[in-house]
Motif scaffolding. Structure first.
Motif, mmCIF file in Angstrom:
data_model
loop_
_atom_site.group_PDB
_atom_site.id
_atom_site.type_symbol
_atom_site.label_atom_id
_atom_site.label_comp_id
_atom_site.label_asym_id
_atom_site.label_seq_id
_atom_site.Cartn_x
_atom_site.Cartn_y
_atom_site.Cartn_z
ATOM 1 N N ASN A 1 0.809 -1.214 0.000
ATOM 2 C CA ASN A 1 0.000 0.000 0.000
ATOM 3 C C ASN A 1 0.845 1.268 0.000
ATOM 4 O OD1 ASN A 1 -3.039 -0.778 0.274
ATOM 5 N ND2 ASN A 1 -1.942 -2.203 1.610
ATOM 6 N N GLU B 1 1.326 1.814 -3.557
ATOM 7 C CA GLU B 1 0.138 2.420 -4.160
ATOM 8 C C GLU B 1 0.076 3.918 -3.879
ATOM 9 O OE1 GLU B 1 -1.855 1.082 -6.192
ATOM 10 O OE2 GLU B 1 -1.400 -1.041 -5.965
ATOM 11 N N GLY C 1 -13.891 3.203 -2.691
ATOM 12 C CA GLY C 1 -13.420 1.820 -2.722
ATOM 13 C C GLY C 1 -14.550 0.808 -2.715
ATOM 14 N N THR D 1 -10.893 -0.533 -5.734
ATOM 15 C CA THR D 1 -10.527 -0.254 -7.122
ATOM 16 C C THR D 1 -9.461 -1.197 -7.640
ATOM 17 O OG1 THR D 1 -8.889 1.394 -6.419
ATOM 18 C CG2 THR D 1 -11.127 2.179 -6.850
ATOM 19 N N PRO E 1 -5.402 -3.176 -6.948
ATOM 20 C CA PRO E 1 -4.012 -2.706 -6.948
ATOM 21 C C PRO E 1 -3.559 -2.287 -8.337
ATOM 22 C CG PRO E 1 -4.085 -5.094 -6.861
ATOM 23 C CD PRO E 1 -5.510 -4.625 -6.744
ATOM 24 N N SER E 2 -2.501 -1.501 -8.401
ATOM 25 C CA SER E 2 -2.009 -0.963 -9.678
ATOM 26 C C SER E 2 -0.603 -1.482 -9.970
ATOM 27 C CB SER E 2 -2.013 0.565 -9.636
ATOM 28 O OG SER E 2 -3.250 1.062 -9.247
ATOM 29 N N SER F 1 -4.086 7.117 -7.872
ATOM 30 C CA SER F 1 -5.318 6.924 -7.118
ATOM 31 C C SER F 1 -5.802 8.256 -6.553
ATOM 32 C CB SER F 1 -5.088 5.927 -5.989
ATOM 33 O OG SER F 1 -4.361 6.513 -4.922
ATOM 34 N N HIS G 1 -8.244 0.979 -2.468
ATOM 35 C CA HIS G 1 -7.769 -0.057 -3.387
ATOM 36 C C HIS G 1 -8.291 -1.454 -3.054
ATOM 37 C CE1 HIS G 1 -4.940 2.315 -5.820
ATOM 38 N NE2 HIS G 1 -4.706 2.999 -4.715
#
Length: 375
Positions: free
Chosen positions: A33, A36, A241, A246, A248-249, A257, A278
């Motif tokens: 996180n 993120e 959320g 949404t 993870p990227s 984000s 996320h």
């Protein structure tokens, strides 16, 4: 050489492996996180956190070689040494987020004595509780214990760092509660604290920006675009959320984000908003379950400790974790005032991660040596 760092298997098998595994899982989730929150920012936040995690694990492993009982001989030195450092911040400290509580070393590294002071206070209270044989309701014993709490808390409030002072207060409250302090005394103490807050509210110790935060908490809608803007953006991100989040990227997506873009300190103080955005309600709930297991195991280790000293150490750190988790998550959803208290094991910050692992290491050490004799 390696034999010096080998732990006796008879002792190691008593270790609370559940506590250790959950600690690692939460820490790794925190690193994900942090990525993120900072992947579109300059700086290697994720890499640095991973490095500090590895350092923390090494420190934890080394610390398990030594019986925690040896700490008794150094508690006074550790406590009074940290008191001296707290006083030194008045003269050589640098100001961070409104509090002159940091000492800066060459190279840009900053050290916050209050972070270690809460550990020193736990150890001092634990040792005194052991010496008093838990006779905490004896007036003389009680006043001695209170003095060891009030001294560091007073210095920390003078910085002023009300968040850390609150941490120290709830640590002391948790230890006194577990030691069997009379409920009437606890109730009277809470009333005294309430009266003290009223007095402090009208004193120079409470700064205007701190009063503004409290007023904003009590009247969020009227102040949502000024003082409460950070909280407003946090709650928007948490709400976006939904149930599943949404996601993870991890791919090549370069979009940022919402929380990372519009909520300051999203990698530290407001990391829970990143998690809720996320990973959604499900991910947030899983984290809370892991924290629940962590705290449950700490309580079990406190009950099973072989002596009062070890039991009170566990109680102190358990109190710290409970308060820090509730305060940090609470301020991201608008039910607690915004402070600089980070989310244990999750928020970005090397010194915070290391000190938290030292706390976990002590509890693991106590769990390993709950039996007085090994055959």
């Amino acid at each position: 050489m390696l034999k010096k760092f080998k732990i006796d298997i008879k002792v190691l098998k008593e270790m609370d492996f559940t506590l250790f595994i959950v600690t690692i899982l939460i820490s790794l989730f925190g690193i994900i996180n942090i990525y993120e929150a900072t992947r579109m920012m300059k700086g290697n936040f994720t890499r640095n956190q991973l490095i500090f995690l590895l350092i923390s694990v090494v420190i934890l492993y080394i610390s398990l070689h030594f019986d925690y009982s040896l700490l008794r001989n150094y508690v006074e030195i550790f406590y009074w040494g940290n008191i001296v450092l707290l006083i030194a911040t008045k003269f050589i400290g640098v100001t961070v987020n409104g509090a002159q509580g940091w000492i800066r070393f060459p190279g840009g590294y900053q050290f916050q004595p209050a972070e270690f002071m809460k550990f020193a206070m736990i150890l001092m209270l634990a040792k005194k509780m052991d010496q008093f044989d838990l006779k905490v309701n004896d007036f003389k014993n009680f006043m001695i214990l209170v003095a060891y709490c009030v001294l560091p808390m007073g210095i920390i409030m003078k910085q002023p760092d009300m968040g850390m002072a609150m941490v120290c207060f709830f640590i002391a409250l948790g230890i006194f509660f577990c030691a069997g302090l009379d409920y009437k005394i606890i109730g009277g103490g809470l009333i005294a604290v309430l009266l003290g807050i009223i007095i402090l509210w009208n004193s120079p110790l409470i700064k205007d920006y701190q009063k503004t935060r409290v007023r904003a908490l009590l009247n969020q809608e009227a102040d949502e675009l000024s003082t409460n803007l950070q909280l407003t953006q946090s709650m928007i991100g948490i709400g976006s959320g939904g149930i599943l989040g949404t996601g993870p990227s991890f791919g090549s997506d370069t979009s940022r984000s919402y929380v990372a873009a519009f909520v300051p300190e999203s990698e530290t103080d407001f990391i829970f908003a990143i998690i809720a955005e996320h990973w959604g309600t499900i991910g947030s709930t899983i984290l809370l379950i892991l924290y629940g297991i962590l705290i449950y195991r700490m309580i079990v280790d406190a009950k099973e400790a072989k002596d009062i000293f070890g039991s009170m150490i566990c109680a102190g750190f358990t109190s710290y974790f409970i308060f820090a988790i509730l305060q940090n998550i609470g301020m991201t959803i608008g039910i607690m005032p915004i402070t600089g208290i980070t989310l244990p094991l999750v928020s970005s910050g090397g010194s915070s991660l290391v000190t938290t692992f030292i706390a976990i290491a002590l509890i693991l050490n106590i769990s390993m040596r709950k039996k007085k004799i090994y055959f």
